[in-house]
Design an enzyme around this catalytic site. Structure first.
Site, mmCIF file in Angstrom:
data_model
loop_
_atom_site.group_PDB
_atom_site.id
_atom_site.type_symbol
_atom_site.label_atom_id
_atom_site.label_comp_id
_atom_site.label_asym_id
_atom_site.label_seq_id
_atom_site.Cartn_x
_atom_site.Cartn_y
_atom_site.Cartn_z
ATOM 1 N N HIS A 1 0.820 -1.217 0.000
ATOM 2 C CA HIS A 1 0.000 0.000 0.000
ATOM 3 C C HIS A 1 0.852 1.264 0.000
ATOM 4 O O HIS A 1 0.384 2.313 0.409
ATOM 5 C CB HIS A 1 -0.954 -0.017 1.197
ATOM 6 C CG HIS A 1 -1.868 -1.219 1.180
ATOM 7 N ND1 HIS A 1 -2.178 -1.961 2.295
ATOM 8 C CD2 HIS A 1 -2.517 -1.816 0.155
ATOM 9 C CE1 HIS A 1 -2.976 -2.962 1.953
ATOM 10 N NE2 HIS A 1 -3.190 -2.901 0.669
ATOM 11 N N CYS B 1 4.138 22.021 -1.529
ATOM 12 C CA CYS B 1 5.506 21.999 -2.047
ATOM 13 C C CYS B 1 5.911 23.442 -2.386
ATOM 14 O O CYS B 1 5.052 24.323 -2.507
ATOM 15 C CB CYS B 1 5.481 21.122 -3.288
ATOM 16 S SG CYS B 1 6.924 21.142 -4.326
ATOM 17 N N THR C 1 -1.472 -10.345 10.942
ATOM 18 C CA THR C 1 -2.486 -10.091 9.916
ATOM 19 C C THR C 1 -3.393 -11.305 9.762
ATOM 20 O O THR C 1 -2.940 -12.443 9.859
ATOM 21 C CB THR C 1 -1.849 -9.740 8.545
ATOM 22 O OG1 THR C 1 -2.877 -9.687 7.559
ATOM 23 C CG2 THR C 1 -0.808 -10.744 8.118
#
Ligand SMILES: [Zn+2]
Length: 250
Positions: free
Chosen positions: A120, A149, A189
């Protein structure tokens, strides 16, 4: 000494290519709450409303305020726990080759593991949506929301939002790692989310042993897993690695 901890250490002593598949459970002891399940973040906020790419594109201010600001605060101060360190030690011992993780916290790299596939993406870096340059999340200035930015573009985390594709390159590399390993450790998990869910199946089909380290049984237990060492990730992994080092020395 737990019999299964000994067994896991013995299996690891014989292994040459160990791959670990990790999820939120490995980072709980580092103070990072899970997203899914009981007490998870998605019980408090609706991911479709605040973690979907469309929401971010439409209203980055709200997504930064409701979700990303808190994530930054939690992940900025998180440090690797005994489980991350145990996996780093397994790499030093030339057992572990690759970690496939569903986490975005970057703690495996911080612990010292060199080959980490982040399904991910990660939250450690931000990417400018205009010029694509990157900045460490810990160095992003939140005095203005959304953070920007120097070019004026909005920063977004380098992780996958809902509604976004997993990098196909990560999938290819994960499948390769899963099919080549002789042991797959499944840690923290329940592997119900695809494509992570396929990895133990691929490993099993290619002859690997699947060892689960989880606090409770999962859909893998008694089906894909050879056995489960029940317990929290940090404590269990530390015990297994200690036992392994005794076996290697003797
Ligand atoms: Zn920029």
């Amino acid at each position: 000494m737990d019999k299964l901890i000994k067994k896991a250490a013995q299996d690891l002593a014989l292994a040459k290519n160990v791959v670990a598949l990790t999820g939120a459970g490995i980072s709980v002891e580092s103070g990072i709450p899970p997203f899914r399940g009981k007490g998870g973040l998605w019980e408090k906020i609706d991911p479709m409303e605040y973690a979907h790419i469309n929401s971010f594109m439409k209203d980055p201010v709200t997504v930064w305020n409701v979700l990303l600001k808190d994530m930054k605060e939690i992940i900025d101060k998180a440090v690797p726990n005994k489980a991350h360190k145990g996996l780093a030690r397994l790499e030093e011992l030339k057992k572990l080759t690759t970690i496939i993780t569903q986490n975005v916290d970057g703690l495996h790299q911080l612990a010292g593991n060199s080959d980490v596939i982040e399904f991910h993406g990660n939250f450690v870096w931000q990417r400018c949506m205009k010029c694509n340059s990157r900045c460490k999340t810990s160095e992003v200035d939140l005095s203005c929301i959304p953070p920007k930015c120097t070019c004026g573009g909005i920063y977004r985390p380098d992780c996958v939002f809902f509604g976004e594709m997993i990098d196909p390159d990560h999938l290819v590399r994960s499948r390769q790692a899963a099919s080549a390993c002789d042991i797959m450790l499944v840690i923290g998990t329940s592997v119900i989310v695809e494509p992570a869910a396929y990895m133990p199946v691929i490993a099993k089909e290619n002859g690997a042993k699947i060892i689960e380290i989880n606090p409770e049984k999962t859909p893998l237990t008694n089906s894909i897993s050879d056995y489960i060492v029940m317990g929290t990730a940090g404590h269990t992994l530390q015990n297994i690695v200690n036992q392994l080092e005794i076996l290697i020395e003797s």
